[in-house]
Write an enzyme that holds these catalytic residues in place. Structure first.
Site, PDB file in Angstrom:
ATOM      1  N   ASP B 320       0.807  -1.226   0.000  1.00  0.00           N
ATOM      2  CA  ASP B 320       0.000   0.000   0.000  1.00  0.00           C
ATOM      3  C   ASP B 320       0.838   1.273   0.000  1.00  0.00           C
ATOM      4  O   ASP B 320       0.427   2.280  -0.565  1.00  0.00           O
ATOM      5  CB  ASP B 320      -0.968  -0.010   1.179  1.00  0.00           C
ATOM      6  N   GLU B 323       3.277   1.008  -3.538  1.00  0.00           N
ATOM      7  CA  GLU B 323       2.558   0.936  -4.808  1.00  0.00           C
ATOM      8  C   GLU B 323       1.497   2.033  -4.982  1.00  0.00           C
ATOM      9  O   GLU B 323       1.048   2.276  -6.099  1.00  0.00           O
ATOM     10  CB  GLU B 323       1.899  -0.444  -4.966  1.00  0.00           C
ATOM     11  N   GLY B 327       0.896   8.630   1.808  1.00  0.00           N
ATOM     12  CA  GLY B 327       0.658  10.078   1.826  1.00  0.00           C
ATOM     13  C   GLY B 327      -0.402  10.467   0.814  1.00  0.00           C
ATOM     14  O   GLY B 327      -1.363  11.166   1.130  1.00  0.00           O
ATOM     15  N   TYR B 328      -0.252   9.980  -0.412  1.00  0.00           N
ATOM     16  CA  TYR B 328      -1.222  10.316  -1.465  1.00  0.00           C
ATOM     17  C   TYR B 328      -2.645   9.910  -1.082  1.00  0.00           C
ATOM     18  O   TYR B 328      -3.611  10.552  -1.481  1.00  0.00           O
ATOM     19  CB  TYR B 328      -0.854   9.583  -2.763  1.00  0.00           C
ATOM     20  N   ASN B 403     -10.279  -0.335  -0.668  1.00  0.00           N
ATOM     21  CA  ASN B 403     -11.314  -0.790   0.258  1.00  0.00           C
ATOM     22  C   ASN B 403     -10.975  -0.548   1.721  1.00  0.00           C
ATOM     23  O   ASN B 403     -11.850  -0.318   2.548  1.00  0.00           O
ATOM     24  CB  ASN B 403     -11.586  -2.289   0.036  1.00  0.00           C
ATOM     25  N   TYR B 404      -9.692  -0.600   2.087  1.00  0.00           N
ATOM     26  CA  TYR B 404      -9.288  -0.549   3.498  1.00  0.00           C
ATOM     27  C   TYR B 404      -8.948   0.854   3.974  1.00  0.00           C
ATOM     28  O   TYR B 404      -8.456   1.671   3.214  1.00  0.00           O
ATOM     29  CB  TYR B 404      -8.042  -1.409   3.719  1.00  0.00           C
ATOM     30  N   GLU B 405      -9.132   1.065   5.275  1.00  0.00           N
ATOM     31  CA  GLU B 405      -8.650   2.275   5.934  1.00  0.00           C
ATOM     32  C   GLU B 405      -7.585   1.895   6.950  1.00  0.00           C
ATOM     33  O   GLU B 405      -7.758   0.933   7.719  1.00  0.00           O
ATOM     34  CB  GLU B 405      -9.797   2.979   6.681  1.00  0.00           C
ATOM     35  N   TYR B 406      -6.507   2.649   6.949  1.00  0.00           N
ATOM     36  CA  TYR B 406      -5.470   2.495   7.954  1.00  0.00           C
ATOM     37  C   TYR B 406      -5.365   3.795   8.746  1.00  0.00           C
ATOM     38  O   TYR B 406      -5.130   4.846   8.161  1.00  0.00           O
ATOM     39  CB  TYR B 406      -4.121   2.165   7.303  1.00  0.00           C
ATOM     40  N   HIS B 455      -6.089 -13.003   4.533  1.00  0.00           N
ATOM     41  CA  HIS B 455      -4.982 -12.121   4.140  1.00  0.00           C
ATOM     42  C   HIS B 455      -4.196 -11.706   5.366  1.00  0.00           C
ATOM     43  O   HIS B 455      -4.632 -11.896   6.498  1.00  0.00           O
ATOM     44  CB  HIS B 455      -5.508 -10.898   3.387  1.00  0.00           C
ATOM     45  N   HIS B 624      -5.514 -11.952   8.991  1.00  0.00           N
ATOM     46  CA  HIS B 624      -6.939 -11.638   9.061  1.00  0.00           C
ATOM     47  C   HIS B 624      -7.750 -12.734   8.377  1.00  0.00           C
ATOM     48  O   HIS B 624      -7.696 -12.875   7.161  1.00  0.00           O
ATOM     49  CB  HIS B 624      -7.163 -10.276   8.399  1.00  0.00           C
TER      50      HIS B 624
HETATM   51 CO   LIG Z   1      -7.876  -7.281   6.875  1.00  0.00          CO
END
Ligand SMILES: [Co+2]
Ligand SMILES: [Co+2]
Lengths: 681, 681
Positions: B320, B323, B327-328, B403-406, B455, B624
């Site tokens: 993430d 690739e 920041g973006y 799809n994910y938030e960090y 994953h 996960h």
């Molecule tokens: Co997950």
């Protein structure tokens, strides 16, 4: 108008009845002061001249209690029953059960070869005796304390643990000795090198353990943390601005007696002298249905083994709950100090040595906290976003085990997670050392002349699950690679992995160690009920990452006495009598045979624990290699265990928590509910 | 009177100078919009018709920067330099360095066989192309989407990872396909079973991966979490009362430019398009002396491998950061939603594809929080007690990776601990499944027809330590039993244990795996400086408990591409150029040879890493296995890493934090400072 007045009157009466009803103890409620007094008076009629060690709730039997909860109108209400421990002359111990509903003693036994826990009053006595003992005075003289300074000598009395020379017929304490140059100085900077053994029956010092190499009194200046000491060295910082946490419209939880309801959670908050907080009948309301999750949850035992091989330090391995009582040692909490925000407190009632009820005010703190982001997602293509904040309900207490403080926080999250967080603070146990002495790696010189020994803090979490009913199964879960090397038919790219589940089928094969590299967890599953989507059994997952091995070796005293700590997980078939994993009476057990958990498993090693009423015993904790930053008082060190719903709900169970902001791609139904008290700076 | 006026005037001038000084960029500051524009214009003079992939700070070389910090008046101020990545026609990639102080291009190279990261703009393009492609329309038809519904087709474009059929000469994306019955429906409930490959140079679909077994469009009803959907099914809860967190006297931290000081901490908050937050020159003032702790700290890389062996899911393993850019992808945060309390924000400036500066407002949130009990001790014999509350300073950002938030929280504690907490939320990556299809254990049916594959989320924390200076040594620390069985001379009681320390001496032997049962940690030590009390080197300890093994097998694509994830810890000798452990340009790397960390280690496997300038690379994260409660949006799952001072301070460094309450045995100097806004309920 008349109708409205009638309605109001009816509601007033109803409210009054509800309030009265609250006064009747719930069967899970701890004994209150009146009940304790009543139990003592019933005992006193038949048995005089005893000291009271404990008068606590004899908990309703599970089957009886489940029946009553299912039909409180028709089923028999469980009696109020007291579990009593008394001590008589000659270290005689009596175990009794007293029915308070029927006003009678149900059982009364003289129990041989056991010693009940050491109460705070028991602890208080030793220091006075030690100061007057001629042999102690002599030893003090040898290491540099003149007889006129004996009032500056202090001790932390510990249970003796087990000492093969003295056995368990006589009630003993070992006095870890200290000195204070001034009454306000921390004695842990001045540990003395010898260890008197105190007979609690005769109030005599029966022996003194004296090391081969003597270590005179430390000559270093005091190391203190109380306010006057900090003021004297320059004072407190003035650059911390207040943070206010308020709930102007009140709290979101409701307390009825000792039952709490908050959002979807319901639970009963019990408390006893051993375990401290006990949580019963924990349920989560899912789409209008109250689903049981755990029947009972508590910290059931602890052991703190120290790692210095020099005699008599092998005796330092405190079972803080079983030997002293996490309830008895509980702090009376202070609003705005221990607890911040909008706080509900509960008191804790106990018996004292003389048989009078006593109370720790504000023993349990209940409050809710903001907990950051609950969930969030932004769609990158249209910037539609939902962000919802989390909060948690926390039921906590703090107890002081001589030098150490344990802060215990039971946390309930909106997403169905239950988290136990424990913070360690307080003061290191310390021992004397000579200038230039090598600690040999068994401890750390945390301050000149102060050796803090290596130790572990191992907690035993007792989980009595009730995941959609009492019949549950425990499975060990490991993240495993798929079979086949890269290029194989089963795993052509080598990327396959899955959750390998190993069902625990009998108590003797249920012993699991921890494995960090497979992210090992344990499922508490109800195999009779599958999640309609995943087709997997509804379950709660035990996620625990601070799980050191028990470091005392197989066959050592700690290994024998603390059987629960040999493995990360043990599973037993439920039995009403099995609450204390190191035994009902812990002080001076030899571990031959091991009491508690190992004994229960040995009784029926091949019992079926699949899809039946089971108890999961989980030992976790940390290994503490002290450092100077832990001294003279230790910044809190946190550790945490989580119980997370997995395949339990059909979806995220907190979608109905109001968002702070939500917009949809179409722009329909935007919610803007940002908290208005936050400010830009 | 005159003297006072003169003094006031001097102070005004001084304040003015200070304010002006802030406007001049600190050498660690990210490039601002003006600097980005300047860099682009310098490039444009010589190179036209290029797209800009990145214009970011080329960080000052460490030696130069350390010299300047040591003597800002006399040493040369590091130039402002831009690190530029451009893309030309034919997937040509240019790497350039532009000196903004001297207005010139320092280097400009055509780099062959690499593909720079996919920006948000690159992502946005694919959906439009996919919807119009005849072969995609054909495939949609096969699974039940008529041509007139192509506006309901969506895709999450991912980098292709690496596909041996296409290599890395052409810039590619794989389009994970979805469908929305209605514009407001979550597309993750309607994954499509095929996967088009997009050529980012020609904007064409060059291939479609079609599974052997087809899976028609899901017919289940939508599963949504936006406000209108929740309102339609009964609405939001109304039983949560507000919690207000305010700082009526302001905050305790001070921001000067991008330098923050708070209590004893000082640090510089940087930010770039790859890593997001970068923390530089972190120091802790100890008894008036500012002691360096870390020179630079960031999340340097991530990989999220998926565990389904079916083609083409082996390609699902997002880096993430490398690739797409942490920041973006950063969110613009909202006061009172993402952030609660008294908040200071910082913006983030980038270049866009066309070469214009753009800005994410409120990209970084800075605030302080109450953090419970900092330390507490009660003396059981006299009830003297001190209780002091903790707080922490948090520097955070949130980024959305499709799809994910960090949510990334860098936390600074009063006791010298630095904690990185990451919360995972957002939406599971999903794939189509047929009714009744068996997931074979590689995924979970989280909703009818929705397969969420297993994953891992593996993060690489790059730690450039500066523990009392740049020359540091890394030691692996394990809790080990003392030698000798019970009854032996060395370990008579079997209770001995100690901290076994293994010094990491060369990069090739520095590769450490995790061991949970020995409570494995790593010391970052300065062996030239011993703690005066413990005689142990001053150090910071890396405590990390969520450290799964990399599950893709040795030799697999992920194993080859994500070399950093093979071990929990790698150590390298510091080099200015070594920032990105999976390589400078990550998309479409084959891993043959492995870029980044494995290559650097191979270059000089026997380099000395003892008592020299080193970098510690730590990979942690979680595995996960999805469950229905993660859907349709996932409650935040936390994970944490701590850096704790050990033998660094001579004592607890926060004794000067004002207590809430403190009393001494003598009663002298009692402090009563309970927070007055807390309330009983
Ligand atoms: Co997950
Ligand atoms: Co400890």
């Amino acid at each position: 108008m008349i109708a409205k007045m009638v309605l109001e009157r009816v509601m007033q009466v109803a409210a009054h009845l509800t309030n009265s009803a609250v006064k009747v103890a719930h069967p899970f409620d701890p004994l209150n002061e009146a009940e304790i007094a009543k139990a003592v008076s019933i005992v006193r009629k038949e048995h005089q001249e005893l000291f009271f060690n404990a008068v606590t709730l004899w908990e309703p039997r599970k089957a009886e209690m489940m029946a009553w909860l299912a039909a409180p109108e028709t089923a028999m209400r469980p009696h109020r029953v007291a579990d009593v421990v008394c001590i008589g002359k000659g270290s005689k111990v009596y175990d009794g059960v007293v029915d308070l509903t029927e006003n009678k003693i149900i059982s009364w036994e003289l129990t041989d070869g056991v010693q009940p826990l050491i109460s705070m009053e028991d602890l208080q006595i030793v220091e006075t005796v030690v100061r007057k003992d001629p042999k102690v005075i002599e030893q003090c003289g040898i290491i540099g304390i003149p007889p006129e300074d004996m009032h500056k000598v202090y001790c932390d009395p510990w249970t003796v643990g087990y000492d093969e020379r003295f056995g368990n017929k006589v009630r003993l304490q070992q006095a870890l000795m200290y000195y204070r140059p001034h009454i306000d100085d921390s004695q842990y900077t001045y540990p003395l090198d010898f260890c008197p053994i105190f007979n609690a029956d005769t109030h005599e010092i029966i022996h003194i353990d004296i090391p081969k190499v003597r270590r005179p009194l430390n000559t270093a200046p005091p190391s203190n943390y109380h306010a006057a000491a900090i003021q004297a060295e320059g004072g407190f910082r003035t650059d911390l601005k207040p943070i206010s946490i308020t709930q102007p419209e009140g709290v979101s939880f409701k307390v009825t007696g000792r039952e709490i309801s908050w959002v979807n959670w319901k639970l009963h908050v019990g408390f006893n002298y051993r375990e401290g907080i006990v949580l019963n009948n924990i349920t989560f309301t899912d789409k209008g249905v109250e689903r049981p999750v755990f029947w009972r949850m508590s910290l059931a035992e602890m052991v703190v083994p120290y790692g210095n091989p020099e005699h008599p330090h092998q005796r330092k391995h405190a079972f803080d709950l079983g030997e002293y009582g996490g309830g008895y040692m509980t702090n009376s909490l202070a609003l705005g100090c221990d607890c911040k925000g909008a706080i509900h407190y509960m008191d804790a009632d106990f018996v004292n040595r003389a048989g009078n009820p006593t109370s720790i005010k504000k023993a349990i703190c209940i409050h809710e906290e903001d907990a950051g982001i609950l969930f969030k997602h932004t769609d990158f293509r249209d910037d539609s976003v939902t962000v919802t904040r989390a909060r948690k309900l926390i039921v906590s207490h703090v107890f002081t085990a001589a030098n150490y403080e344990y802060c215990v926080y039971w946390q309930f999250h909106l997403d169905g997670t239950i988290q136990l967080e424990i913070k360690l603070t307080g003061i290191l146990n310390t021992y004397a050392m000579n200038p230039g002495e090598d600690t040999l790696g068994w401890g750390t010189e945390v301050y000149p002349g102060v050796n803090a020994h290596n130790h572990q803090h191992l907690f035993c979490l007792r989980l009595d699950p009730n995941v959609d009913g009492p019949n549950n199964t425990i499975l060990q879960v490991d993240a495993e690679r798929g079979e086949g090397e890269v290029g194989s038919a089963t795993n052509p790219y080598g990327n396959a992995f899955y959750a390998k589940k190993t069902k625990l089928e009998t108590p003797e094969t249920s012993k699991c160690d921890y494995n960090g590299s497979t992210s090992r967890t344990w499922d508490i599953a109800n195999e009779s009920k599958l999640n309609p989507y995943s087709k997997k059994p509804v379950s709660y997952k035990l996620v625990s990452r601070e799980v050191p091995s028990l470091l005392p070796r197989e066959g050592s005293l700690v290994w024998k006495r603390a059987g629960f700590a040999r493995h990360a997980v043990h599973v037993t078939k439920y039995s009403d009598a099995q609450i204390h994993p190191a035994g009902r009476h812990v002080p001076q057990t030899s571990g031959e045979p091991s009491a508690g958990l190992p004994a229960w498993i040995e009784e029926d090693p091949k019992a079926n624990i699949v899809n039946t009423d089971v108890v999961l015993w989980h030992t976790f904790g940390l290994t503490h290699f002290p450092a100077p930053e832990d001294y003279p008082v230790m910044p809190a060190e946190p550790m945490t265990v989580m119980l997370r719903p997995r395949n339990f709900f059909e979806r995220n169970p907190c979608l109905d928590i109001p968002p702070s902001y939500s917009s949809s791609p179409s722009g329909k139904g935007t919610v803007k509910a940002a908290d208005s008290t936050s400010k830009l700076v």
